[in-house]
Structures are given as C-alpha cells and as structure tokens.
Design an enzyme around this catalytic site. Structure first.
Site, PDB file in Angstrom:
ATOM      1  CB  CYS A  65     -20.566   1.512 -56.608  1.00  0.00           C
ATOM      2  SG  CYS A  65     -21.137   2.454 -57.958  1.00  0.00           S
TER       3      CYS A  65
HETATM    4  O1  LIG Z   1     -21.151  -0.370 -59.401  1.00  0.00           O
HETATM    5  S1  LIG Z   1     -22.214   0.062 -60.523  1.00  0.00           S
HETATM    6  O2  LIG Z   1     -23.648   0.045 -60.402  1.00  0.00           O
HETATM    7  O3  LIG Z   1     -21.635   1.166 -60.913  1.00  0.00           O
HETATM    8  S2  LIG Z   1     -21.777  -1.423 -61.643  1.00  0.00           S
END
Ligand SMILES: O=S(=O)([O-])[S-]
Length: 107
Positions: A65
């Site tokens: 992510c």
């Molecule tokens: O994408 S995140 O949850 O690490 S900010």
C-alpha cells in the site's frame, strides 16, 4: 500455517521476481496511475471477493500500500481465505520506490 508475513523491501523484491507471484497494489487508482511497481495490479476492497476466487491460493501473494498499514488488512483477509503464502510489504510503495524516486524520470 495461516496468517501472513510482514517483509521488507529486499525480500519483497525477491519474492515478486519469482515466477507465479501475484503482486497487488492496494493504493487508490490515482496513486497507481502516477507510479507503481512493475507487474503490480491495482485492486480495491470491492474486488476482494473476486480475487479470493481468481488468484492461486498456493502461489506467493505480495501486497503493498502506501506505507505498509492497509496492506496488512488485505493480507489478513487473503490468509483467512486459505492463501498459504501471503506477504505485506513494510514501508509500502514509498519504501519500495526508494528515496531517489521522488521525481518521475523524464524521458
Ligand atoms: O497505506 S497505509 O495504510 O500504509 S497509509
């Protein structure tokens, strides 16, 4: 074993380079369009039901992510659905692209 593993960038790169590994980018589509790891597929929560059916449960699954938090949420879900080899990338895309990648390279 059920569950998933948190891994660093070097390990993530090594696993992602293996034949058959699925690499998922769970950031939003706009961030993905601005840059992503080669070979990554951009997916969101809505696609999870299809993905758990579609992807191989025995092949490695590497998820990143932005920074490594929400990828753990996804990793937990895949592991709970029987995926045997699930990895969440600590540091996420920001770490993967490295400190020198802040500016997109001009052709
Ligand atoms: O994408 S995140 O949850 O690490 S900010």
């Amino acid at each position: 074993m059920s569950g998933y593993q948190r891994i660093g960038i070097a390990e993530a790169q090594a696993i992602a380079a293996r034949e058959g590994t699925a690499l998922l980018d769970v950031r939003d589509a706009r961030a993905f369009a601005q840059g992503h790891v080669d070979g990554a597929r951009n997916v969101g929560e809505k696609e999870l039901p299809n993905l758990v059916e579609e992807l191989s449960k025995s092949a490695p699954l590497v998820i990143y992510c932005y920074h490594g938090n929400s990828s753990q949420f996804y990793a937990r879900i895949f592991a709970a659905h029987g995926f045997a080899d699930v990895y969440s990338v600590d540091g996420g895309y920001e770490a993967w692209r490295g400190p020198n990648a802040a500016a997109p390279s001009a052709p």
